[in-house]
Design a protein around this motif. Structure first.
Motif, PDB file in Angstrom:
ATOM      1  N   TRP A   5     -10.695  14.629 -18.679  1.00 17.06           N
ATOM      2  CA  TRP A   5     -11.287  13.477 -17.984  1.00 17.06           C
ATOM      3  C   TRP A   5     -10.289  12.739 -17.101  1.00 17.06           C
ATOM      4  O   TRP A   5     -10.656  12.269 -16.025  1.00 17.06           O
ATOM      5  CB  TRP A   5     -11.945  12.521 -18.983  1.00 17.06           C
ATOM      6  CG  TRP A   5     -11.017  11.487 -19.572  1.00 17.06           C
ATOM      7  CD1 TRP A   5     -10.343  11.550 -20.756  1.00 17.06           C
ATOM      8  CD2 TRP A   5     -10.676  10.216 -18.994  1.00 17.06           C
ATOM      9  NE1 TRP A   5      -9.595  10.430 -20.953  1.00 17.06           N
ATOM     10  CE2 TRP A   5      -9.780   9.595 -19.893  1.00 17.06           C
ATOM     11  CE3 TRP A   5     -11.015   9.546 -17.825  1.00 17.06           C
ATOM     12  CZ2 TRP A   5      -9.229   8.332 -19.641  1.00 17.06           C
ATOM     13  CZ3 TRP A   5     -10.462   8.298 -17.576  1.00 17.06           C
ATOM     14  CH2 TRP A   5      -9.579   7.694 -18.481  1.00 17.06           C
ATOM     15  N   ASP A   6      -9.020  12.633 -17.528  1.00 20.90           N
ATOM     16  CA  ASP A   6      -8.105  11.759 -16.784  1.00 20.90           C
ATOM     17  C   ASP A   6      -7.274  12.510 -15.748  1.00 20.90           C
ATOM     18  O   ASP A   6      -6.295  11.986 -15.224  1.00 20.90           O
ATOM     19  CB  ASP A   6      -7.198  11.000 -17.756  1.00 20.90           C
ATOM     20  CG  ASP A   6      -6.622   9.734 -17.116  1.00 20.90           C
ATOM     21  OD1 ASP A   6      -7.182   9.280 -16.098  1.00 20.90           O
ATOM     22  OD2 ASP A   6      -5.625   9.217 -17.639  1.00 20.90           O
ATOM     23  N   GLU A   7      -7.633  13.733 -15.484  1.00 23.30           N
ATOM     24  CA  GLU A   7      -7.030  14.460 -14.368  1.00 23.30           C
ATOM     25  C   GLU A   7      -7.822  14.192 -13.095  1.00 23.30           C
ATOM     26  O   GLU A   7      -9.028  13.936 -13.149  1.00 23.30           O
ATOM     27  CB  GLU A   7      -7.030  15.952 -14.674  1.00 23.30           C
ATOM     28  CG  GLU A   7      -6.183  16.296 -15.903  1.00 23.30           C
ATOM     29  CD  GLU A   7      -6.377  17.708 -16.375  1.00 23.30           C
ATOM     30  OE1 GLU A   7      -5.434  18.254 -16.973  1.00 23.30           O
ATOM     31  OE2 GLU A   7      -7.477  18.257 -16.186  1.00 23.30           O
ATOM     32  N   HIS A   8      -7.137  14.312 -11.970  1.00 19.25           N
ATOM     33  CA  HIS A   8      -7.800  14.103 -10.689  1.00 19.25           C
ATOM     34  C   HIS A   8      -8.222  15.417 -10.031  1.00 19.25           C
ATOM     35  O   HIS A   8      -9.177  15.442  -9.264  1.00 19.25           O
ATOM     36  CB  HIS A   8      -6.889  13.302  -9.746  1.00 19.25           C
ATOM     37  CG  HIS A   8      -6.714  11.880 -10.184  1.00 19.25           C
ATOM     38  ND1 HIS A   8      -7.505  10.861  -9.737  1.00 19.25           N
ATOM     39  CD2 HIS A   8      -5.868  11.321 -11.077  1.00 19.25           C
ATOM     40  CE1 HIS A   8      -7.149   9.728 -10.319  1.00 19.25           C
ATOM     41  NE2 HIS A   8      -6.155   9.981 -11.129  1.00 19.25           N
ATOM     42  N   ASN A  30     -11.030  10.846 -11.605  1.00 20.25           N
ATOM     43  CA  ASN A  30     -11.214  10.688 -13.051  1.00 20.25           C
ATOM     44  C   ASN A  30     -12.396   9.768 -13.373  1.00 20.25           C
ATOM     45  O   ASN A  30     -12.469   9.250 -14.486  1.00 20.25           O
ATOM     46  CB  ASN A  30      -9.920  10.173 -13.698  1.00 20.25           C
ATOM     47  CG  ASN A  30      -9.540   8.786 -13.228  1.00 20.25           C
ATOM     48  OD1 ASN A  30     -10.232   8.202 -12.394  1.00 20.25           O
ATOM     49  ND2 ASN A  30      -8.447   8.248 -13.743  1.00 20.25           N
ATOM     50  N   ARG A  56      -5.483  15.263 -20.800  1.00 14.69           N
ATOM     51  CA  ARG A  56      -4.933  16.150 -19.770  1.00 14.69           C
ATOM     52  C   ARG A  56      -4.543  17.488 -20.388  1.00 14.69           C
ATOM     53  O   ARG A  56      -4.181  17.570 -21.556  1.00 14.69           O
ATOM     54  CB  ARG A  56      -3.625  15.567 -19.188  1.00 14.69           C
ATOM     55  CG  ARG A  56      -3.652  14.153 -18.708  1.00 14.69           C
ATOM     56  CD  ARG A  56      -2.301  13.771 -18.099  1.00 14.69           C
ATOM     57  NE  ARG A  56      -1.974  14.651 -17.008  1.00 14.69           N
ATOM     58  CZ  ARG A  56      -2.369  14.455 -15.743  1.00 14.69           C
ATOM     59  NH1 ARG A  56      -3.051  13.377 -15.418  1.00 14.69           N
ATOM     60  NH2 ARG A  56      -2.068  15.323 -14.809  1.00 14.69           N
TER      61      ARG A  56
END
Lengths: 310, 310, 310, 310
Positions: free
Chosen positions: D48-51, D129, D152
């Motif tokens: 989720w917190d990757e771009h 994200n 990540r």
């Protein structure tokens, strides 16, 4: 023996100004489970790890505040035994038949010296915590623990006059312990009294207020301080009005956040606190340490915390 | 009413093979507070957040294991009331005068059907948790919470025959709840029984073993799973023999680590678990889910966990 | 390639009004390790998990604030390469010989457009983190991690004019990323700029202030939010003045507490935050969301946080 | 300067035996976000917190294992600069045009001395994200962080021969640091090498194995040890085969769990670990402390951990 008599705060009935906003708050934000809509548009909630049918009742009304709070007792014989004792203490006991309150056995109802309506009941239908009772496992399905990840209804803090009489009822008739108290440093008058019938630091508490039957907050138990931080993040995300952000109480040592529902009723989520027993010494705080008693991570008394009630 | 009768496991007396090594373990590693050396070279410990004088007694002997375990009861009248009931249950009760056990009031002593020596006492000198009782604050001075950061003695698990009779004593005479049980999936015979007199999932437990009076483990309460991880790090640092590393119990849902003292006595530190009440349904696990019942994060039954006792 | 050029904030030199009180604060309360007393009564500290000799220098003076901050660079060739680039940017570079600063190689010193004195150095004596480098284990001896359980010096936030020029120096000459910025919602003028040379959301930050060379805070890294709560408990215990209690930053997402040293210099301890890379998009906050940008758990901008600097 | 060259492990391509079971595992259990189904039935995931668009590619095949791993580099010029250096090191570089890999710019591909196929790329479409880049806030909508709550992709550990040559490539050509190594205590031969290009203790690692191109594990980053415990609870709930339950690595100090996907590929989720910099001394572990190097909370080497690869 063991744990008998009054077991726990089992039900709190709260008035809200706008039911749609309240359901958004208690259901979608806090993540309580809506189990029923009932008479008069009342909405009923349970926390995931409770077994009884519901713990929170919302009623739409013109003013916020609490209608009543109810303790579950060990068994029906306890009700029979308590009714005359409560009368002997000086309170008129109303007997409410089984079924008047949904999924509930008969209830005793009486008004505390502080003006609050209190009930006792021995039976409420159990619907479980979704894990079952045979090889239950430890984790419910995803989506069961949600929102603020609330485990249980825990306690309430109520404001009114005559809190020493309230405490006398709870100690002498209900055999609670006075776990902690806040007194005026000069007069030694009781300003807040914390009462326990379990290993929790308090099961109910009363704060001195001039007006009768005031509601300070209802509190829900989280599993860990990590969940307190998580709840604070959600409170920020949803712009829920915060009364006091993450902090630790001096009284009870719980890690806490206070915030308001859309009607202005104060809620708390908390985790931790010491283990209380009947032989734990009563802790006394005085107003020279009001900050430390209330919010121990900065020792700052909050005006709003002491004066805003519904 | 409220919390009465037997309150909690208040004292466990353990035999160790080498007192110097034991003091290194319980004092310097676990961080319990040594409060006294007594008769026969016994060494006494308390956990920081307990108020009573001690909770753990070590005695040097030729074999490891447990000498006795003792519950604190609500008051002296409880002892008076219980003595004939225990006799009526069929156990011979020995009356031990106040002062025979240091800092302690009179005790009742009797041997359980499983062979374990159990005691009851109503009084033990209180020395407090260092915070005091007037404006106590929430944090003791640095160095008070140390080592594994143990808050309290919590429970013990004992092995022996006749555990159903043990449970009958605790339920009928002491009014404990049977919170959970592990049974053989075929015969439905009881293999382990978990009994609670509080809001904890268990205050004592018994596991079926052919030999009498066996000691499985004594368990200490930590404040959080973070502290469980911290304890595991220290266990690794000091090369303390691990039985089962960080995991979660199916039974009780506690986050746990098992390890051994230098004499081979099993210790547990744990955190969490659900809140139990007398109306919480009894949970039943059977041997088809033995792994999940014991260690729910991998569902693997450990041979050593079930068979190594002292 | 990989991590090169400026590596990290390696040293902050702070002025304190009373060295005894400062040592009580940074040494006994925060638990930093005092490694040396030096010239002019300066006191040097390191955090336990750093390898270099020191990261914090205290100097007694008539006013609080920061003397200089210093970044460690990859190697001496980096200094050689950077000196003319800094001059080309328009700043006069002072060359300070090795040994002038204790345990340190040669340094470049220059004054930022915001008025702050900045240094670069490539070498400082390493004394390690007590674990050694051969089979080091994971836990230092008890007492090494103490007080607030600070792992490392992390970053500083500095106030002054011309912060866009500061950022241009850091981006163009030092090749930092602009990870986040706070702008005026109307004028789009930069109010605060957050700059990263690593996977941290920021290694240094600048906030617009009319006066030159102002010090907002120095920040230390904790391992977990649990340690943030622990630090907050100690802050409360020792009555350390709190600026903002436990909260989460919108900018960086770190869990944070701000408090003051006895001279009024602001300190932060924090944990967490997202992982930054050069290809992470710059995040922009504007003054319409000033509360959320600064304190995301209640969205309340703090006047003191924005205006009190030393 | 700052963070340049190879930035991070950006993509791992894994072979699975049964795509439906794999999607259940990586999507529904771990909670990674499926972003695309592509050519040859490949399924693409992001945390989720990757771009970037994706970090994990699954391909159904007759054998488990890894097809390739890919690092993202700072920019296209880095690829141009690296290609001849890799050739000069002795590896044949294949140039893959932009678009051959979906949403990806051009790639360099080469086979490591250990037999693994490695790729480098500078561009991959960014999809963010979910928080946006203007006043983003700190919490995604509920449901975005789900399952194991993975933030990540972090690193992978690969097994094969010639790991010293691998390390020489990473150190000399890619300018990674050798953060830690495990050596034979007698021969001092390298058994496992841990390499960092960031402030993480490792970005990739190699373990000596006789067979080429073996896959030990892919690792995902969690936010806290609390999330590691939560993941362990889910692993238990879903009966995911566990390799090593919650423990702490000696190497890197990360809190970890190892488990297997339905095809037998090993996964890790972890949290924490120290902060690495190029000037952090290399840590050396030898086989006399193999247990502590691998699992520091019990110092027990696991046979399966060292020998089971796909």
């Amino acid at each position: 023996m063991a744990l008998r008599g009054l077991l726990r705060l089992g039900e709190v009935a709260i008035r809200v100004l706008d039911m749609a906003a309240a359901r958004e708050h208690y259901g979608r934000r806090l993540g309580l489970h809506e189990v029923m809509q009932g008479e008069g548009g009342r909405v009923y909630y349970k926390a995931w790890d409770e077994h009884d049918h519901h713990c929170l009742v919302l009623r739409e009304a013109d003013s916020a505040g609490m209608d009543y709070f109810a303790f579950k007792v060990y068994d029906d014989a306890t009700l029979t035994e308590l009714a005359p004792k409560i009368e002997a203490f000086g309170l008129k006991v109303e007997h409410i038949a089984a079924g008047v309150y949904p999924y509930s056995g008969r209830r005793l109802q009486f008004r505390l010296p502080s003006g609050h309506l209190m009930q006792l009941y021995a039976h409420k239908e159990q619907i479980g915590n979704t894990l079952g009772t045979r090889n239950p496992g430890v984790m419910p399905d995803e989506g069961v623990i949600r929102g603020f990840r609330i485990n249980r209804l825990d306690h309430c803090l109520l404001g009114g006059p005559n809190i020493d009489q309230n405490a006398r009822l709870f100690r002498e008739v209900f055999e609670f312990d006075l776990s902690e108290r806040l007194i005026d440093v000069d007069s030694e008058a009781s300003l807040a009294l914390f009462l326990s019938c379990s290993t929790k630091p308090h099961d109910v508490a009363f704060v001195l207020q001039p007006e009768e039957a005031r509601f300070h907050h209802v509190s829900f138990l989280l599993e860990s301080t990590y969940d307190v931080i998580h709840a604070a993040d959600l409170i920020g995300k949803y712009r829920i009005p915060v009364d006091v952000g993450p902090n630790r109480h001096g009284v009870t040592r719980g890690a806490t956040i206070y915030f308001f529902d859309p009607s202005g009723n104060r809620n708390e989520v908390f985790s931790g606190g010491y283990v209380h027993y009947p032989d734990t010494p009563t802790l006394t705080w005085d107003t020279s340490e009001l900050g430390a008693a209330t919010f121990a991570q900065d020792n700052i008394p909050r005006e709003s915390f002491l004066t805003v009630l519904t």
